[in-house]
Design an enzyme around this catalytic site. Structure first.
Site, PDB file in Angstrom:
ATOM      1  N   ALA A   1      35.870  -4.129-171.547  1.00 10.59           N
ATOM      2  CA  ALA A   1      36.610  -3.202-170.668  1.00 10.59           C
ATOM      3  C   ALA A   1      37.716  -3.951-169.926  1.00 10.59           C
ATOM      4  O   ALA A   1      38.846  -3.456-169.800  1.00 10.59           O
ATOM      5  CB  ALA A   1      35.637  -2.546-169.684  1.00 10.59           C
TER       6      ALA A   1
ATOM      7  N   TYR B   1      33.194  -7.259-170.375  1.00  8.24           N
ATOM      8  CA  TYR B   1      34.272  -8.147-170.859  1.00  8.24           C
ATOM      9  C   TYR B   1      35.269  -7.343-171.691  1.00  8.24           C
ATOM     10  O   TYR B   1      36.485  -7.452-171.517  1.00  8.24           O
ATOM     11  CB  TYR B   1      33.648  -9.284-171.667  1.00  8.24           C
ATOM     12  CG  TYR B   1      34.618 -10.302-172.218  1.00  8.24           C
ATOM     13  CD1 TYR B   1      35.379 -11.093-171.360  1.00  8.24           C
ATOM     14  CD2 TYR B   1      34.752 -10.497-173.585  1.00  8.24           C
ATOM     15  CE1 TYR B   1      36.260 -12.044-171.876  1.00  8.24           C
ATOM     16  CE2 TYR B   1      35.620 -11.451-174.103  1.00  8.24           C
ATOM     17  CZ  TYR B   1      36.370 -12.219-173.246  1.00  8.24           C
ATOM     18  OH  TYR B   1      37.245 -13.164-173.752  1.00  8.24           O
TER      19      TYR B   1
ATOM     20  N   SER C   1      41.416 -10.831-176.056  1.00  9.01           N
ATOM     21  CA  SER C   1      40.374 -11.182-177.028  1.00  9.01           C
ATOM     22  C   SER C   1      40.261 -10.056-178.050  1.00  9.01           C
ATOM     23  O   SER C   1      40.665  -8.916-177.781  1.00  9.01           O
ATOM     24  CB  SER C   1      39.063 -11.310-176.247  1.00  9.01           C
ATOM     25  OG  SER C   1      37.964 -11.290-177.112  1.00  9.01           O
TER      26      SER C   1
ATOM     27  N   ASP D   1      42.584 -20.283-156.726  1.00 10.52           N
ATOM     28  CA  ASP D   1      41.752 -19.245-157.350  1.00 10.52           C
ATOM     29  C   ASP D   1      42.638 -18.019-157.538  1.00 10.52           C
ATOM     30  O   ASP D   1      42.930 -17.297-156.584  1.00 10.52           O
ATOM     31  CB  ASP D   1      40.560 -18.932-156.440  1.00 10.52           C
ATOM     32  CG  ASP D   1      39.667 -17.844-157.019  1.00 10.52           C
ATOM     33  OD1 ASP D   1      40.089 -17.161-157.980  1.00 10.52           O
ATOM     34  OD2 ASP D   1      38.550 -17.661-156.496  1.00 10.52           O
TER      35      ASP D   1
ATOM     36  N   LYS E   1      39.236  -6.820-170.795  1.00 10.37           N
ATOM     37  CA  LYS E   1      40.303  -7.267-171.689  1.00 10.37           C
ATOM     38  C   LYS E   1      41.156  -6.078-172.163  1.00 10.37           C
ATOM     39  O   LYS E   1      42.358  -6.217-172.373  1.00 10.37           O
ATOM     40  CB  LYS E   1      39.725  -8.041-172.882  1.00 10.37           C
ATOM     41  CG  LYS E   1      39.144  -9.413-172.511  1.00 10.37           C
ATOM     42  CD  LYS E   1      40.177 -10.343-171.884  1.00 10.37           C
ATOM     43  CE  LYS E   1      39.746 -11.801-171.843  1.00 10.37           C
ATOM     44  NZ  LYS E   1      40.654 -12.625-171.010  1.00 10.37           N
TER      45      LYS E   1
HETATM   46  N1  NAP Z   1      36.702 -19.253-176.219  1.00  6.56           N
HETATM   47  C1  NAP Z   1      36.759 -18.152-176.924  1.00  6.56           C
HETATM   48  O1  NAP Z   1      36.078 -17.992-177.964  1.00  6.56           O
HETATM   49  C2  NAP Z   1      37.656 -17.014-176.520  1.00  6.56           C
HETATM   50  C3  NAP Z   1      37.777 -15.912-177.372  1.00  6.56           C
HETATM   51  C4  NAP Z   1      38.606 -14.864-176.991  1.00  6.56           C
HETATM   52  C5  NAP Z   1      39.310 -14.928-175.809  1.00  6.56           C
HETATM   53  N2  NAP Z   1      39.168 -16.007-174.992  1.00  6.56           N
HETATM   54  C6  NAP Z   1      39.893 -16.023-173.710  1.00  6.56           C
HETATM   55  O2  NAP Z   1      40.621 -17.240-173.593  1.00  6.56           O
HETATM   56  C7  NAP Z   1      40.712 -17.610-172.223  1.00  6.56           C
HETATM   57  C8  NAP Z   1      40.237 -19.048-172.038  1.00  6.56           C
HETATM   58  O3  NAP Z   1      38.913 -19.177-172.547  1.00  6.56           O
HETATM   59  P1  NAP Z   1      38.171 -20.597-172.583  1.00  6.56           P
HETATM   60  O4  NAP Z   1      37.095 -20.475-173.585  1.00  6.56           O
HETATM   61  O5  NAP Z   1      39.140 -21.703-172.697  1.00  6.56           O
HETATM   62  O6  NAP Z   1      37.498 -20.603-171.104  1.00  6.56           O
HETATM   63  P2  NAP Z   1      36.953 -21.801-170.210  1.00  6.56           P
HETATM   64  O7  NAP Z   1      36.674 -23.016-171.029  1.00  6.56           O
HETATM   65  O8  NAP Z   1      35.823 -21.219-169.411  1.00  6.56           O
HETATM   66  O9  NAP Z   1      38.168 -22.135-169.260  1.00  6.56           O
HETATM   67  C9  NAP Z   1      38.538 -21.268-168.237  1.00  6.56           C
HETATM   68  C10 NAP Z   1      39.591 -21.961-167.381  1.00  6.56           C
HETATM   69  O10 NAP Z   1      39.973 -21.068-166.338  1.00  6.56           O
HETATM   70  C11 NAP Z   1      39.770 -21.703-165.059  1.00  6.56           C
HETATM   71  N3  NAP Z   1      39.432 -20.626-164.123  1.00  6.56           N
HETATM   72  C12 NAP Z   1      38.393 -19.771-164.208  1.00  6.56           C
HETATM   73  N4  NAP Z   1      38.439 -18.881-163.204  1.00  6.56           N
HETATM   74  C13 NAP Z   1      39.548 -19.191-162.461  1.00  6.56           C
HETATM   75  C14 NAP Z   1      40.149 -18.643-161.312  1.00  6.56           C
HETATM   76  N5  NAP Z   1      39.609 -17.577-160.705  1.00  6.56           N
HETATM   77  N6  NAP Z   1      41.278 -19.200-160.835  1.00  6.56           N
HETATM   78  C15 NAP Z   1      41.843 -20.280-161.461  1.00  6.56           C
HETATM   79  N7  NAP Z   1      41.315 -20.842-162.563  1.00  6.56           N
HETATM   80  C16 NAP Z   1      40.179 -20.313-163.052  1.00  6.56           C
HETATM   81  C17 NAP Z   1      38.693 -22.745-165.320  1.00  6.56           C
HETATM   82  O11 NAP Z   1      38.732 -23.817-164.394  1.00  6.56           O
HETATM   83  P3  NAP Z   1      37.936 -23.783-162.984  1.00  6.56           P
HETATM   84  O12 NAP Z   1      36.548 -23.332-163.300  1.00  6.56           O
HETATM   85  O13 NAP Z   1      38.062 -25.164-162.484  1.00  6.56           O
HETATM   86  O14 NAP Z   1      38.658 -22.796-162.122  1.00  6.56           O
HETATM   87  C18 NAP Z   1      39.090 -23.226-166.713  1.00  6.56           C
HETATM   88  O15 NAP Z   1      40.174 -24.120-166.627  1.00  6.56           O
HETATM   89  C19 NAP Z   1      39.893 -16.570-171.448  1.00  6.56           C
HETATM   90  O16 NAP Z   1      40.733 -15.547-170.966  1.00  6.56           O
HETATM   91  C20 NAP Z   1      38.967 -16.010-172.504  1.00  6.56           C
HETATM   92  O17 NAP Z   1      38.531 -14.711-172.199  1.00  6.56           O
HETATM   93  C21 NAP Z   1      38.355 -17.052-175.316  1.00  6.56           C
END
Ligand code: NAP
Length: 269
Positions: A155, A153, A140, A62, A157
């Site tokens: 703030a 969120y 983001s 984590d 980012k």
């Molecule tokens: N999807 C979008 O539209 C979008 C847009 C803009 C920016 N982003 C950014 O892109 C990034 C990834 O987004 P995503 O959509 O792929 O998210 P996601 O599907 O929720 O994946 C998040 C990943 O992070 C892991 N994780 C979460 N908290 C953790 C922690 N404390 N320690 C270690 N691992 C952790 C999760 O696995 P576990 O739960 O097993 O730990 C999972 O592998 C994020 O920073 C998000 O803000 C996404």
């Protein structure tokens, strides 16, 4: 920067964008360190990616805790004897207005998006100095300005940008690169959750719109950030326009958002 035989950690890479980044790196010959808290998902991702690159390892931790972040970095160094790159991908989105917000939600959002990025960075920097490596933060378009219904969120980012700017100057003499990728709305894994204003998790609706980016597009932009040692990479045409206007005429952006408020409310679901 060529990725061949480079040791690169991707936080939060057992699914979603992090996993796509890890796959792209492995395709380019990097030795990737996968990470996440859910060990079942982590091992499944490891099995998949080892087909591409047998050198891949997975470290459950984590990263929003000092101990977890330290374990990730130290175990990587013990295994490979070097660290060339760190992609801070972990993040959690929020939903709801500030007036409705339970104060605990702020803590959870900052722990995930800010602590979860800066703790691994602190522990990795001494090793990145040795390799003149790279640290990239996945932010983001929500990190360009405060948006309705996404305050915590946005703030969190935005805070990442300040860290990147400080690191870029502080680490110049050590030739460590720091960059940030401003990601637009991207496809999501099934049942992806955000945290609601009351502290309960809400499941996000599947995204099918043509304007939605693929995870591979984000992965390619992340590799470009490292390879070309970029400061900011902004994804999507809307993101580029937003960044430009926000820096010059922020009140115009505010007016445009107010005019299209219904689109934001729909889009946040
Ligand atoms: N999807 C979008 O539209 C979008 C847009 C803009 C920016 N982003 C950014 O892109 C990034 C990834 O987004 P995503 O959509 O792929 O998210 P996601 O599907 O929720 O994946 C998040 C990943 O992070 C892991 N994780 C979460 N908290 C953790 C922690 N404390 N320690 C270690 N691992 C952790 C999760 O696995 P576990 O739960 O097993 O730990 C999972 O592998 C994020 O920073 C998000 O803000 C996404």
């Amino acid at each position: 920067m060529s990725f061949a035989n480079k040791v690169i950690i991707v936080t939060g890479s057992n699914r979603g964008i992090g996993k796509a980044i890890a796959f792209e790196l492995a395709k380019q010959g990097a030795w990737v360190v996968l990470n996440g808290r859910n060990e079942t998902r982590l091992m499944a991702a490891l099995n998949e990616i080892q087909g591409q690159c047998p050198k891949t390892i997975a470290i459950p931790a984590d990263v929003s805790t000092k101990e977890g972040a330290n374990t990730l970095i130290e175990d990587t160094y013990s295994h490979f004897g070097r660290i060339d790159g760190l992609v801070n991908n972990v993040g959690l989105s929020s939903r709801g207005t500030i007036a409705e917000l339970s104060p605990e939600v702020i803590g959870q959002i900052f722990e995930s998006n800010v602590y979860g990025a800066i703790f691994p960075t602190i522990y990795a920097l001494p090793y990145l100095r040795k390799t003149q490596g790279s640290v990239v933060f996945i932010s983001s378009l929500a990190g360009i300005r405060g948006l309705p219904g996404l305050g915590p969120y946005c703030a969190a980012k935005m805070a990442l940008r300040a860290f990147v700017e400080s690191i870029r100057i502080e680490e110049k003499k050590h030739k460590v690169h720091a960059g940030i990728v401003l990601v637009g709305k991207t496809e999501i894994v099934e049942n992806k959750e955000a945290i609601g204003a009351d502290g309960n998790f809400v499941v996000l609706k599947p995204r099918k719109d043509k304007k939605i980016q693929s995870m591979e597009q984000v992965a390619k932009a992340t590799l470009k950030s490292m390879r070309k040692r970029k400061y900011i990479i902004t994804l999507t045409p809307l993101g580029k326009v937003n960044l430009f206007l926000q820096a010059r005429i922020p009140l115009l952006v505010e007016k445009l958002i107010l005019k299209n408020i219904h689109k934001f409310e729909e889009g946040n679901q």
